[in-house]
Write a protein that holds these residues in place. Structure first.
Motif, PDB file in Angstrom:
ATOM      1  N   VAL A  54      25.610 -17.141   2.025  1.00 45.37           N
ATOM      2  CA  VAL A  54      25.857 -18.154   3.051  1.00 45.37           C
ATOM      3  C   VAL A  54      27.344 -18.478   3.018  1.00 45.37           C
ATOM      4  O   VAL A  54      27.893 -18.823   1.962  1.00 45.37           O
ATOM      5  CB  VAL A  54      25.018 -19.423   2.807  1.00 45.37           C
ATOM      6  N   LEU A  55      27.988 -18.347   4.164  1.00 49.65           N
ATOM      7  CA  LEU A  55      29.420 -18.562   4.294  1.00 49.65           C
ATOM      8  C   LEU A  55      29.681 -19.784   5.169  1.00 49.65           C
ATOM      9  O   LEU A  55      29.074 -19.932   6.231  1.00 49.65           O
ATOM     10  CB  LEU A  55      30.079 -17.325   4.933  1.00 49.65           C
ATOM     11  N   VAL A  56      30.580 -20.644   4.741  1.00 53.56           N
ATOM     12  CA  VAL A  56      31.068 -21.749   5.566  1.00 53.56           C
ATOM     13  C   VAL A  56      32.543 -21.490   5.823  1.00 53.56           C
ATOM     14  O   VAL A  56      33.351 -21.456   4.886  1.00 53.56           O
ATOM     15  CB  VAL A  56      30.889 -23.114   4.875  1.00 53.56           C
ATOM     16  N   ALA A  57      32.930 -21.269   7.086  1.00 48.87           N
ATOM     17  CA  ALA A  57      34.326 -20.944   7.412  1.00 48.87           C
ATOM     18  C   ALA A  57      34.600 -21.213   8.884  1.00 48.87           C
ATOM     19  O   ALA A  57      33.682 -21.248   9.706  1.00 48.87           O
ATOM     20  CB  ALA A  57      34.621 -19.476   7.087  1.00 48.87           C
ATOM     21  N   GLY A  58      35.882 -21.396   9.190  1.00 44.02           N
ATOM     22  CA  GLY A  58      36.311 -21.628  10.566  1.00 44.02           C
ATOM     23  C   GLY A  58      37.258 -22.806  10.682  1.00 44.02           C
ATOM     24  O   GLY A  58      38.047 -22.908  11.612  1.00 44.02           O
ATOM     25  N   SER A  59      37.173 -23.700   9.702  1.00 46.90           N
ATOM     26  CA  SER A  59      38.015 -24.892   9.697  1.00 46.90           C
ATOM     27  C   SER A  59      37.958 -25.516   8.317  1.00 46.90           C
ATOM     28  O   SER A  59      36.876 -25.596   7.720  1.00 46.90           O
ATOM     29  CB  SER A  59      37.532 -25.903  10.744  1.00 46.90           C
ATOM     30  N   LEU A  60      39.100 -25.956   7.813  1.00 42.55           N
ATOM     31  CA  LEU A  60      39.100 -26.639   6.524  1.00 42.55           C
ATOM     32  C   LEU A  60      38.332 -27.957   6.629  1.00 42.55           C
ATOM     33  O   LEU A  60      37.732 -28.423   5.650  1.00 42.55           O
ATOM     34  CB  LEU A  60      40.536 -26.895   6.054  1.00 42.55           C
ATOM     35  N   TYR A  61      38.313 -28.556   7.822  1.00 46.59           N
ATOM     36  CA  TYR A  61      37.551 -29.784   8.031  1.00 46.59           C
ATOM     37  C   TYR A  61      36.047 -29.504   7.941  1.00 46.59           C
ATOM     38  O   TYR A  61      35.278 -30.327   7.446  1.00 46.59           O
ATOM     39  CB  TYR A  61      37.896 -30.393   9.388  1.00 46.59           C
ATOM     40  N   LEU A  62      35.625 -28.350   8.417  1.00 43.81           N
ATOM     41  CA  LEU A  62      34.230 -27.939   8.297  1.00 43.81           C
ATOM     42  C   LEU A  62      33.861 -27.742   6.829  1.00 43.81           C
ATOM     43  O   LEU A  62      32.799 -28.180   6.375  1.00 43.81           O
ATOM     44  CB  LEU A  62      34.009 -26.636   9.078  1.00 43.81           C
ATOM     45  N   VAL A  63      34.744 -27.084   6.081  1.00 43.47           N
ATOM     46  CA  VAL A  63      34.527 -26.876   4.654  1.00 43.47           C
ATOM     47  C   VAL A  63      34.419 -28.219   3.935  1.00 43.47           C
ATOM     48  O   VAL A  63      33.555 -28.412   3.072  1.00 43.47           O
ATOM     49  CB  VAL A  63      35.661 -26.018   4.061  1.00 43.47           C
ATOM     50  N   ALA A  64      35.292 -29.158   4.283  1.00 42.26           N
ATOM     51  CA  ALA A  64      35.251 -30.477   3.648  1.00 42.26           C
ATOM     52  C   ALA A  64      33.918 -31.164   3.904  1.00 42.26           C
ATOM     53  O   ALA A  64      33.323 -31.751   2.987  1.00 42.26           O
ATOM     54  CB  ALA A  64      36.396 -31.342   4.173  1.00 42.26           C
ATOM     55  N   ALA A  65      33.425 -31.078   5.141  1.00 43.11           N
ATOM     56  CA  ALA A  65      32.140 -31.703   5.461  1.00 43.11           C
ATOM     57  C   ALA A  65      31.012 -31.058   4.666  1.00 43.11           C
ATOM     58  O   ALA A  65      30.112 -31.747   4.157  1.00 43.11           O
ATOM     59  CB  ALA A  65      31.869 -31.587   6.961  1.00 43.11           C
ATOM     60  N   ALA A  66      31.058 -29.731   4.525  1.00 47.05           N
ATOM     61  CA  ALA A  66      30.041 -29.035   3.748  1.00 47.05           C
ATOM     62  C   ALA A  66      30.112 -29.432   2.276  1.00 47.05           C
ATOM     63  O   ALA A  66      29.074 -29.664   1.636  1.00 47.05           O
ATOM     64  CB  ALA A  66      30.218 -27.523   3.900  1.00 47.05           C
ATOM     65  N   ARG A  67      31.313 -29.535   1.732  1.00 52.40           N
ATOM     66  CA  ARG A  67      31.473 -29.908   0.322  1.00 52.40           C
ATOM     67  C   ARG A  67      30.929 -31.320   0.075  1.00 52.40           C
ATOM     68  O   ARG A  67      30.274 -31.589  -0.941  1.00 52.40           O
ATOM     69  CB  ARG A  67      32.935 -29.839  -0.112  1.00 52.40           C
ATOM     70  N   GLU A  68      31.225 -32.224   1.007  1.00 48.91           N
ATOM     71  CA  GLU A  68      30.751 -33.600   0.838  1.00 48.91           C
ATOM     72  C   GLU A  68      29.227 -33.653   0.861  1.00 48.91           C
ATOM     73  O   GLU A  68      28.598 -34.357   0.065  1.00 48.91           O
ATOM     74  CB  GLU A  68      31.354 -34.485   1.928  1.00 48.91           C
ATOM     75  N   HIS A  69      28.621 -32.875   1.758  1.00 55.70           N
ATOM     76  CA  HIS A  69      27.158 -32.819   1.816  1.00 55.70           C
ATOM     77  C   HIS A  69      26.598 -32.243   0.520  1.00 55.70           C
ATOM     78  O   HIS A  69      25.626 -32.770  -0.046  1.00 55.70           O
ATOM     79  CB  HIS A  69      26.729 -31.958   3.008  1.00 55.70           C
ATOM     80  N   LEU A  70      27.206 -31.177   0.028  1.00 54.22           N
ATOM     81  CA  LEU A  70      26.734 -30.541  -1.199  1.00 54.22           C
ATOM     82  C   LEU A  70      26.895 -31.459  -2.407  1.00 54.22           C
ATOM     83  O   LEU A  70      26.028 -31.504  -3.290  1.00 54.22           O
ATOM     84  CB  LEU A  70      27.493 -29.232  -1.421  1.00 54.22           C
ATOM     85  N   GLN A  71      28.009 -32.191  -2.447  1.00 52.51           N
ATOM     86  CA  GLN A  71      28.212 -33.128  -3.554  1.00 52.51           C
ATOM     87  C   GLN A  71      27.146 -34.216  -3.533  1.00 52.51           C
ATOM     88  O   GLN A  71      26.632 -34.615  -4.587  1.00 52.51           O
ATOM     89  CB  GLN A  71      29.611 -33.742  -3.445  1.00 52.51           C
ATOM     90  N   GLN A  72      26.804 -34.705  -2.354  1.00 52.18           N
ATOM     91  CA  GLN A  72      25.759 -35.721  -2.238  1.00 52.18           C
ATOM     92  C   GLN A  72      24.420 -35.165  -2.701  1.00 52.18           C
ATOM     93  O   GLN A  72      23.647 -35.857  -3.390  1.00 52.18           O
ATOM     94  CB  GLN A  72      25.681 -36.211  -0.794  1.00 52.18           C
ATOM     95  N   GLN A  73      24.137 -33.912  -2.334  1.00 48.43           N
ATOM     96  CA  GLN A  73      22.884 -33.289  -2.760  1.00 48.43           C
ATOM     97  C   GLN A  73      22.842 -33.139  -4.273  1.00 48.43           C
ATOM     98  O   GLN A  73      21.798 -33.367  -4.904  1.00 48.43           O
ATOM     99  CB  GLN A  73      22.724 -31.922  -2.092  1.00 48.43           C
ATOM    100  N   ASP A  74      23.983 -32.745  -4.850  1.00 47.14           N
ATOM    101  CA  ASP A  74      24.055 -32.594  -6.303  1.00 47.14           C
ATOM    102  C   ASP A  74      23.812 -33.923  -6.997  1.00 47.14           C
ATOM    103  O   ASP A  74      23.128 -34.004  -8.028  1.00 47.14           O
ATOM    104  CB  ASP A  74      25.390 -32.016  -6.719  1.00 47.14           C
ATOM    105  N   GLU A  75      24.404 -34.996  -6.445  1.00 42.37           N
ATOM    106  CA  GLU A  75      24.261 -36.312  -7.055  1.00 42.37           C
ATOM    107  C   GLU A  75      22.809 -36.796  -7.003  1.00 42.37           C
ATOM    108  O   GLU A  75      22.338 -37.525  -7.877  1.00 42.37           O
ATOM    109  CB  GLU A  75      25.166 -37.314  -6.341  1.00 42.37           C
ATOM    110  N   LYS A  76      22.080 -36.351  -5.959  1.00 40.11           N
ATOM    111  CA  LYS A  76      20.671 -36.737  -5.830  1.00 40.11           C
ATOM    112  C   LYS A  76      19.756 -35.816  -6.637  1.00 40.11           C
ATOM    113  O   LYS A  76      18.548 -36.032  -6.675  1.00 40.11           O
ATOM    114  CB  LYS A  76      20.262 -36.684  -4.346  1.00 40.11           C
ATOM    115  N   GLY A  77      20.355 -34.764  -7.202  1.00 41.34           N
ATOM    116  CA  GLY A  77      19.561 -33.825  -7.973  1.00 41.34           C
ATOM    117  C   GLY A  77      18.757 -32.873  -7.125  1.00 41.34           C
ATOM    118  O   GLY A  77      17.748 -32.302  -7.583  1.00 41.34           O
ATOM    119  N   LEU A  78      19.217 -32.655  -5.868  1.00 40.49           N
ATOM    120  CA  LEU A  78      18.465 -31.773  -4.950  1.00 40.49           C
ATOM    121  C   LEU A  78      19.032 -30.354  -5.013  1.00 40.49           C
ATOM    122  O   LEU A  78      20.175 -30.136  -5.337  1.00 40.49           O
ATOM    123  CB  LEU A  78      18.576 -32.308  -3.528  1.00 40.49           C
TER     124      LEU A  78
END
Length: 423
Positions: free
Chosen positions: A399-423
Motif C-alpha cells: 500500500v503506497l501513500v503518495a502525491g503530496s506531503l500533506y497527504l502523507v502527513a494526514a496518513a501518518r496522523e491517522h496511523l499514529q492515532q490507530q497505534d495509540e488506540k492499539g488498532l
C-alpha cells in the motif's frame, strides 16, 4: 500571545502570497541586527532532495559534536518541525516569543509568511548559539528569502521541473534561478544534474570563482544493493548503509558527504566516523518511509515528475505482487506527472483530497486514472482511502501513500492515532 495566536498571525501573512525578492528579508534582518552573521551557514537549493541532503549534512555535523540548526519546509505535522537544533524542534513558547519580538522590531515591513518565518529561524539559531545552520531554500534561489545570507558552503541538489510559473519553463532557466545562491568564491557541491542544468550551474560557478564539487567528477557514489561506496579526493567510504532507502537517497547522501569534505577543506574538523554515522542515522520522515518499520505500507512525499520517477524506480526494485495507491494532490499540480511513471506498477488507486485549502478535485484524479484503465475509487478523506486500501490488500502487495506531503502527513496522523488506540 499564545502559540495558536502566533500561528494565526504567521499563516495570516500568506495573504501577501509568494513574493520573490530580497528587500523585505534584508529589512527584517537589519531590524534584528543580522542574527545570520552569528554562525556558519550552509545554503541548499535544488528541486528534489533538498531536505534529505540538508538533514544528512546536519546529522554529520551533529555527529562530529557541532551544535547545528536545520531550516526546512514544508513541515509534516507541526510548524515547529521547520526550525530544529540538533534534531529538536523549536518550542511553541519560543515561536510565540520570537513572533512577538519580530513583529515589534519589523515595523511596517510587509513580510510574507516565508520571509517572516525565515527571519524567525535565523534569529532563533543565533539565540541558541549554534555553530552551523543548514538553510534550505523555499523556492528557486536567486530571489528566495534565504538568499539574504552569505554562506560558507552552497549545495545544489538535482534540478527538475517545478514551480515553472515562477522559475522558468526549461531546465536551463530553472538552473539559473537555483544558481542565484552562489556567492563570490564560496564553494559549491553540485548533485546529479541534467546536462543543460549542469552547464548553467558550472558557468555561474566559474563566473563567481566558486570552487566546485561535481557529482560523477569530483566525487562518486556506487550503489551496491542497499549499501553504497563513496569516493572523493583521497577518501573512500565502503559499505555505507544509509538510513533512508532508495537508490536516489544514496546519491543524496553522497552529496551530503561531499559537502562535509568541502567543509573539511575549509578547516572544519569532521572525522570519517562522523561522516559514516551521519548518513547511517539521519531521519527524514515521509520520504520512502516504511510505516512502523514494516514492509507493506510505504509513505512518500513525491509530488512532481522527478519524484514520481525515483519512486517508481524504487518500487520496481522491490518487485511487489501489486501496489494499492492512496493518491491525492495539491491544486496546481499535474496528475499526469505522477500517473505516467507509477500506474504501470499499480493494481488500484484510492483517490482522496489532502488536507489543504485547495486540492485537485478527487473526481478529476479519478478521471485521469481511468484513462489508463486502472481501477479507481473516490474517498472523502485520506484516512478512509487508506483504510480501504489496507482492507483490500493481499499478502505480498504494497500500500503506497503518495502525491503530496500533506497527504502523507494526514496518513501518518491517522496511523499514529490507530497505534495509540492499539488498532
Amino acid at each position: 500571545m499564545h502559540y495558536g495566536e502566533s500561528l494565526d498571525y504567521l499563516y495570516g501573512l500568506q495573504r501577501f502570497g509568494i513574493k520573490l525578492g530580497l528587500e523585505n528579508i534584508k529589512n527584517l534582518l537589519d531590524a534584528l541586527h543580522h542574527p545570520e552573521k552569528a554562525y556558519a551557514v550552509i545554503h541548499v537549493a535544488g528541486t528534489n532532495g533538498k531536505g534529505s541532503v540538508s538533514a544528512a549534512l546536519a546529522e554529520i555535523l551533529r555527529q562530529a559534536g557541532y551544535k547545528t540548526g536545520l531550516y526546512t519546509s514544508p513541515h509534516l505535522h507541526s510548524f515547529t518541525e521547520r526550525i530544529q537544533v540538533d534534531r529538536c524542534p523549536i518550542s511553541e513558547a519560543d515561536v510565540c516569543a520570537l513572533t512577538k519580538e519580530i513583529r515589534a522590531s519589523s515595523g511596517s515591513v510587509p513580510a510574507t509568511f516565508f520571509e517572516f518565518t525565515t527571519a524567525l529561524a535565523l534569529l532563533y539559531f543565533a539565540r541558541q548559539k549554534v555553530d552551523f545552520v543548514l538553510l534550505e531554500t523555499g523556492m528557486g534561489g536567486r530571489l528566495d528569502a534565504t538568499n539574504a545570507v552569505t554562506p560558507q558552503l552552497a549545495l545544489i541538489t538535482p534540478i527538475s521541473f517545478d514551480h515553472i510559473e515562477h522559475l522558468g519553463r526549461d531546465l536551463a532557466a530553472i538552473a539559473g534561478e537555483k544558481a542565484g545562491i552562489l556567492k563570490e568564491k564560496v564553494p559549491v557541491v553540485i548533485g546529479v544534474q541534467d546536462d543543460s542544468a549542469l552547464e548553467v550551474l558550472l558557468a555561474q560557478a566559474s563566473q563567481k570563482n566558486c570552487p566546485t564539487w561535481v557529482a560523477g567528477v569530483d566525487y562518486t557514489v556506487i550503489p551496491r544493493g542497499g549499501r553504497f561506496t563513496f569516493a572523493a579526493q583521497g577518501i573512500c567510504l565502503e559499505n555505507v548503509k544509509p538510513a533512508l532507502p532508495g537508490r536516489h537517497q544514496m546519491h543524496n547522501m553522497g552529496q551530503a558527504l561531499a559537502g562535509a569534505l568541502a567543509l573539511r577543506e575549509q578547516g572544519v574538523a569532521l572525522p570519517e566516523e562522523a561522516l559514516r554515522r551521519g548518513v547511517e542515522n539521519v531521519r527524514w520522515p515521509g520520504r520512502l518511509e516504511w510505516w512502523g518499520g514494516g514492509d507493506f505500507l510505504l509513505l512518500d512525499g513525491a509530488h512532481n515528475a522527478a519524484g514520481a520517477e525515483v519512486l517508481a524506480e524504487y518500487l520496481t526494485s522491490l518487485r511487489p505482487a501489486g501496489v494499492r495507491w492512496v493518491f491525492g494532490m495539491k491544486a496546481g499540480r499535474n496528475p499526469a506527472d505522477l500517473l505516467s511513471p507509477l500506474l504501470p506498477l499499480v493494481k488500484e488507486v484510492y483517490c482522496a483530497p489532502p488536507p489543504v485549502e485547495e486540492a485537485v478535485a478527487v473526481q478529476d484524479l479519478c478521471e485521469a486514472v481511468a484513462r489508463h484503465e486502472v481501477p479507481c475509487s473516490a474517498w472523502l478523506s485520506p484516512a478512509e482511502a487508506l483504510a480501504a486500501a489496507l482492507a483490500q490488500r493481499t499478502p505480498e502487495e504494497i500500500v503506497l501513500v503518495a502525491g503530496s506531503l500533506y497527504l502523507v502527513a494526514a496518513a501518518r496522523e491517522h496511523l499514529q492515532q490507530q497505534d495509540e488506540k492499539g488498532l
